[in-house]
Design a protein around this motif. Structure first.
Motif, PDB file in Angstrom:
ATOM      1  N   UNK A 160       0.692  -1.161  -0.062  1.00 24.65           N
ATOM      2  CA  UNK A 160       0.084  -0.113  -0.050  1.00 24.65           C
ATOM      3  C   UNK A 160       0.913   1.319  -0.124  1.00 24.65           C
ATOM      4  N   UNK A 161       1.840   1.178   0.715  1.00 23.03           N
ATOM      5  CA  UNK A 161       2.914   2.356   0.998  1.00 23.03           C
ATOM      6  C   UNK A 161       3.491   2.709  -0.403  1.00 23.03           C
ATOM      7  N   UNK A 162       3.967   1.457  -1.221  1.00 22.43           N
ATOM      8  CA  UNK A 162       4.563   1.601  -2.224  1.00 22.43           C
ATOM      9  C   UNK A 162       3.604   2.203  -3.520  1.00 22.43           C
ATOM     10  N   UNK A 163       2.417   1.890  -3.055  1.00 25.36           N
ATOM     11  CA  UNK A 163       1.377   2.411  -4.321  1.00 25.36           C
ATOM     12  C   UNK A 163       0.843   3.756  -4.040  1.00 25.36           C
ATOM     13  N   UNK A 164       1.295   4.253  -2.770  1.00 30.89           N
ATOM     14  CA  UNK A 164       0.757   5.713  -2.328  1.00 30.89           C
ATOM     15  C   UNK A 164      -0.636   5.583  -1.848  1.00 30.89           C
ATOM     16  N   UNK A 165      -1.015   4.301  -1.177  1.00 29.75           N
ATOM     17  CA  UNK A 165      -2.444   4.423  -0.741  1.00 29.75           C
ATOM     18  C   UNK A 165      -2.258   4.429   0.841  1.00 29.75           C
ATOM     19  N   UNK A 166      -3.438   4.981   1.445  1.00 33.72           N
ATOM     20  CA  UNK A 166      -3.562   4.939   2.975  1.00 33.72           C
ATOM     21  C   UNK A 166      -4.544   3.876   3.059  1.00 33.72           C
ATOM     22  N   UNK A 167      -4.298   2.794   3.837  1.00 29.69           N
ATOM     23  CA  UNK A 167      -5.428   1.940   4.257  1.00 29.69           C
ATOM     24  C   UNK A 167      -6.321   2.345   5.287  1.00 29.69           C
ATOM     25  N   UNK A 168      -7.628   2.475   5.217  1.00 30.21           N
ATOM     26  CA  UNK A 168      -8.471   3.341   6.134  1.00 30.21           C
ATOM     27  C   UNK A 168      -8.299   2.364   7.482  1.00 30.21           C
ATOM     28  N   UNK A 169      -8.549   3.182   8.651  1.00 34.07           N
ATOM     29  CA  UNK A 169      -8.342   2.303   9.944  1.00 34.07           C
ATOM     30  C   UNK A 169      -9.537   1.375  10.248  1.00 34.07           C
ATOM     31  N   UNK A 170     -10.473   1.556   9.641  1.00 29.73           N
ATOM     32  CA  UNK A 170     -11.808   0.522   9.460  1.00 29.73           C
ATOM     33  C   UNK A 170     -11.258  -0.634   8.832  1.00 29.73           C
ATOM     34  N   UNK A 171     -10.431  -0.669   7.991  1.00 29.56           N
ATOM     35  CA  UNK A 171     -10.101  -1.703   7.211  1.00 29.56           C
ATOM     36  C   UNK A 171      -9.260  -2.560   8.201  1.00 29.56           C
ATOM     37  N   UNK A 172      -8.136  -1.781   8.691  1.00 29.07           N
ATOM     38  CA  UNK A 172      -6.923  -2.390   9.470  1.00 29.07           C
ATOM     39  C   UNK A 172      -7.615  -3.117  10.828  1.00 29.07           C
ATOM     40  N   UNK A 173      -8.666  -2.535  11.269  1.00 24.74           N
ATOM     41  CA  UNK A 173      -9.249  -3.214  12.535  1.00 24.74           C
ATOM     42  C   UNK A 173      -9.983  -4.313  12.139  1.00 24.74           C
TER      43      UNK A 173
END
Length: 295
Positions: free
Chosen positions: A275-288
């Motif tokens: 995600x970092x390499x793609x320049x994307x921020x994963x939403x907190x809701x997804x991470x939880x």
């Protein structure tokens, strides 16, 4: 009792076989104590399935445990009497393995990975991680009826998400290469499940990593190779769940009387490095919600 299985050697089938072992043990059927597993490795070759299935029938096993549609079809061609229990099958009805989920008929039953049913959630998750997406590609083998069912579901699911769905059915490596070249920066990909030919998921992965194209897979297996996100049935849990069906058959039940079960553990996975390499921020809701996160 003897249980025959003919998986290929990729990590995902091995995980499912380990799940089968654990599930059988939980049912009081421990390997080496009244139960023997006769595993026929096919070195990743789908062409080897018919011979492996025929060998298991000749060995007079009590149950054949299959992994994926191609292995199940090979077992069905080899016998109409030996019970067959499948796993890692995305849509057993669309694939023509059973007549219906509630009454499979014949000598076959198993666990469905819910490939078709999970499409809306996969697209929703992909859009949440890459909110700028406007177009998503689904590239699939032209000879796979189950992929057609996935495509129909994907078309319906894409509309409320304001996504344009681009579908390409491919028959040859050349057609696959042309389809992947049409994927542009800013597009996304809905990866198909395991395919008997062309190795589409792996080619989709390579395109994703080379062009920084967001892709969602159907299993956390792909995250270890750099896949961005995944949402689908847990491979190990599917094996354990199938073991309960195997145990019922060994105790006298008939496959035709055992409804096909839906996978009971669905896993969400995220690769934060990708995600970092793609320049994307994963939403907190997804991470939880994620069951597996690769840092």
């Amino acid at each position: 009792a003897r249980i025959g299985s003919a998986p290929c050697t990729r990590r995902s089938p091995r995980i499912t076989v380990e799940g089968l072992r654990a599930g059988l043990k939980a049912q009081g059927l421990e390997e080496g104590r009244g139960v023997t597993l006769d595993i026929r490795f096919t070195e990743g070759s789908y062409d080897a399935f018919p011979a492996a299935a025929a060998a298991l029938v000749r060995a007079n096993v009590d149950v054949i445990f299959t992994l994926n549609e191609a292995a199940t079809r090979a077992a069905m061609a080899a016998t109409t009497t030996t019970p067959i229990v499948f796993a890692l099958v995305g849509d057993p009805v669309a694939a023509g393995l059973v007549r219906e989920v509630a009454r499979p008929g014949g000598n076959v039953t198993g666990v469905s990975s819910l490939r078709t049913e999970l499409v809306p959630k996969r697209l929703e998750t992909l859009k949440a991680v890459a909110p700028g997406l406007r177009r998503v590609w689904f590239i699939y083998p032209a000879d796979d009826p189950a992929s057609v069912a996935v495509l129909q579901q994907a078309r319906m699911a894409a509309q409320p998400l304001k996504l344009e769905l681009m579908a390409r059915a491919v028959r040859t490596p050349e057609e696959l290469a042309r389809a992947l070249k049409a994927v542009r920066s800013g597009d996304g990909l809905l990866a198909p499940d395991r395919t008997p030919t062309l190795d589409i998921p792996n080619q989709v992965l390579q395109t994703s990593l080379a062009a920084r194209v967001p892709v969602i897979f159907g299993a956390t297996f792909w995250l270890g190779f750099g896949g961005l996100i995944s949402y689908g049935a847990d491979y190990h849990a599917e094996g354990a769940q199938a073991a309960r069906l195997v145990a019922k058959i060994l105790r006298g039940a008939r496959p035709r009387d055992l409804p096909v079960e839906s996978a009971n553990k669905i896993a969400l996975g995220v690769n934060l490095k990708t995600a970092k390499a793609f320049g994307l921020t994963v939403p907190r809701a997804i991470l939880l919600r994620a069951d597996e996160v690769i840092q």
